[in-house]
Design an enzyme around this catalytic site. Structure first.
Site, PDB file in Angstrom:
ATOM      1  N   SER A   1      53.329  33.579  35.386  1.00 42.62           N
ATOM      2  CA  SER A   1      54.447  32.919  35.085  1.00 42.62           C
ATOM      3  C   SER A   1      54.935  32.473  34.343  1.00 42.62           C
ATOM      4  O   SER A   1      56.284  32.134  34.153  1.00 42.62           O
ATOM      5  CB  SER A   1      54.983  32.579  36.698  1.00 42.62           C
TER       6      SER A   1
ATOM      7  N   LYS B   1      60.254  33.231  45.668  1.00 45.14           N
ATOM      8  CA  LYS B   1      60.681  33.571  44.662  1.00 45.14           C
ATOM      9  C   LYS B   1      61.225  34.740  45.020  1.00 45.14           C
ATOM     10  O   LYS B   1      62.880  34.849  45.352  1.00 45.14           O
ATOM     11  CB  LYS B   1      59.757  34.027  43.136  1.00 45.14           C
TER      12      LYS B   1
ATOM     13  N   HIS C   1      55.564  37.074  41.418  1.00 45.75           N
ATOM     14  CA  HIS C   1      55.940  37.364  40.345  1.00 45.75           C
ATOM     15  C   HIS C   1      56.493  38.604  40.248  1.00 45.75           C
ATOM     16  O   HIS C   1      57.464  38.685  39.614  1.00 45.75           O
ATOM     17  CB  HIS C   1      56.013  35.915  39.255  1.00 45.75           C
TER      18      HIS C   1
HETATM   19  C1  LIG Z   1      54.527  30.455  43.387  1.00 43.71           C
HETATM   20  C2  LIG Z   1      52.992  31.285  43.226  1.00 43.71           C
HETATM   21  C3  LIG Z   1      52.706  30.905  44.481  1.00 43.71           C
HETATM   22  C4  LIG Z   1      52.981  29.495  45.244  1.00 43.71           C
HETATM   23  O1  LIG Z   1      53.881  30.248  46.134  1.00 43.71           O
HETATM   24  P1  LIG Z   1      54.911  29.287  47.258  1.00 43.71           P
HETATM   25  O2  LIG Z   1      55.309  30.731  48.446  1.00 43.71           O
HETATM   26  O3  LIG Z   1      55.707  28.618  46.681  1.00 43.71           O
HETATM   27  O4  LIG Z   1      53.450  28.331  47.470  1.00 43.71           O
HETATM   28  C5  LIG Z   1      51.768  31.748  44.953  1.00 43.71           C
HETATM   29  N1  LIG Z   1      51.054  32.158  43.099  1.00 43.71           N
HETATM   30  C6  LIG Z   1      51.650  32.389  42.772  1.00 43.71           C
HETATM   31  C7  LIG Z   1      50.917  33.888  41.415  1.00 43.71           C
HETATM   32  C8  LIG Z   1      52.753  31.701  42.520  1.00 43.71           C
HETATM   33  O5  LIG Z   1      53.266  32.602  41.022  1.00 43.71           O
END
Ligand SMILES: *Cc1c(COP(=O)(O)O)cnc(C)c1O
Length: 392
Positions: free
Chosen positions: A181, A240, A209
């Site tokens: 990300s 996301k 992502h």
């Molecule tokens: C954003 C993200 C998370 C966390 O996700 P949430 O649902 O916001 O807790 C986990 N792993 C990756 C790779 C992320 O980019």
């Protein structure tokens, strides 16, 4: 407060401020749109993971309202006691179809999904092979598992194979982010799967992502590489592109049956609320029906990256709409973010520990909700501020 403790906190906070690593948390006075309101001022939003605009889509909002009327707000308990509602099961079936896996299990967040799954599938005496740039939740999940952790160089299959050749007893797990990300590059999943077969390892990819971004209709990284059935565990998040909140694990029916017995955040933390689940179901339906939002996202990302490169910015080696604008020093990046903010562009700077020291950047999160005029407005401001700071 204990005086020593107070001194400790003051020293830590001062250090963060001196290094430009102190988090400026902005407060939004309205919804997560292409433009947001902060301190009474409208700013172009380049900081949200709301890739497709589903966080504030009329249909997801309507679905959440309807669920409120039918199910109320609270889930009432952990899922294994009384927190599972028909809605949760409906979402899990829909997600399994969408991701083309046998089964899925939902959690309260993507972070929790990693904390739930990794310690359930490996433990003491086992070995984890983890990409050096993996997300914090993967790192924490690995630590919680008590398995031995071997870190391979980012996306580097020679580095991974060298570690695999060292050999290990017990179960072996290779774990990676799907899309990284902070850089927007994509994990070499086909090569990882090959190595996993050669060295008898489990594979796990965190597609936070990639969902809603990669693959047909945003089905994610496994679809992007046509690796259906080849990856043991996929982790996902709804926070996301899906636009709501929650996380999931996807894989075989056996895996999901096992996680329901063993995954601690599933067993000891309450279920996601009905309106969130209903909105998530609606988001998946929107994606299944039509991939025009995903197309728009990519068109916007390609346009913005190209124009930024033409202007002389270093936008790294992103393969997705995520656009890192590489700056270097955290102090400069955070000052640039402030200058952009004053010009009406909300784009956060990112520094250590989220990215390595000396690799601070402004991370631009492109969305399908941005219009061409929005992107051109931002390009003008980036050029102005970039010149003022001597970056271009
Ligand atoms: C954003 C993200 C998370 C966390 O996700 P949430 O649902 O916001 O807790 C986990 N792993 C990756 C790779 C992320 O980019």
């Amino acid at each position: 407060m204990n005086e020593n403790f107070q001194n400790f906190i003051d020293a830590e906070l001062n250090k963060l401020k001196e290094e430009g690593l102190y988090n400026q948390i902005r407060t939004l006075e309205g919804p997560q749109g292409a433009w947001v309101k902060i301190n009474g001022k409208e700013l172009l939003n380049f900081s949200s993971n709301n890739y497709l605009g589903l966080a504030n889509h009329p249909e997801t909002v309507k679905a959440a309202k309807k669920a409120l009327d039918i199910y109320g707000i609270g889930p009432g308990a952990v899922r294994s006691i009384a927190g599972t509602m028909t809605l949760h099961e409906e979402l899990e079936e829909k997600l399994a179809q969408f991701k083309r896996v046998e089964a899925t299990l939902t959690f309260q967040s993507g972070f929790n999904a990693n904390l739930a799954v990794i310690p359930a599938i490996v433990g003491k005496g086992d070995t984890i092979y983890s990409d050096e740039l993996n997300h914090a939740s993967i790192i924490d999940g690995c630590r919680l598992s008590k398995a031995e952790i071997k870190i391979f160089k980012h996306g580097d299959m020679e580095s991974l194979e060298a570690l695999l050749k060292e050999g290990a007893s017990g179960r072996k797990l290779i774990v990676t982010d799907g899309v990284f990300s902070m850089d927007g590059d994509i994990a070499p999943l086909p090569e990882i799967v090959k190595l996993a077969k050669k060295y008898d390892c489990l594979t796990m990819v965190d597609d936070a992502h990639g969902e809603g971004v990669l693959g047909s209709h945003g089905r994610g990284i496994v679809d992007h590489f046509d690796l259906h059935g080849e990856v043991d565990v996929e982790i996902g998040t709804f926070s996301k592109a899906i636009g709501t909140v929650g996380g999931c694990a996807a894989g075989s029916e056996k895996l999901v049956e096992y996680l329901k017995q063993r995954a601690r955040p599933f067993l000891f933390s309450s279920a996601v609320t009905p309106p969130d689940i209903a909105a998530t179901i609606k988001s998946i339906e929107i994606l299944e029906k039509d991939d025009s939002l995903v197309q728009k996202l990519w068109n916007n990302g390609d346009y913005f990256k190209e124009k930024m490169r033409e202007a002389g910015f270093d936008v790294g080696h992103s393969q997705t709409p995520i656009t890192p604008v590489m700056i270097g020093e955290a102090k400069t990046a955070s000052y640039m973010s402030l200058c952009l903010f004053k010009e009406g562009v909300f784009a956060q700077s990112i520094g250590f520990p989220t990215v390595p020291r000396g690799k601070a950047r402004i991370r631009v999160m492109i969305s399908a909700t941005h219009s061409r005029e929005d992107l051109d407005f931002a390009l003008g401001k980036f050029k102005k501020v970039g010149k003022e700071l001597g970056i271009i």
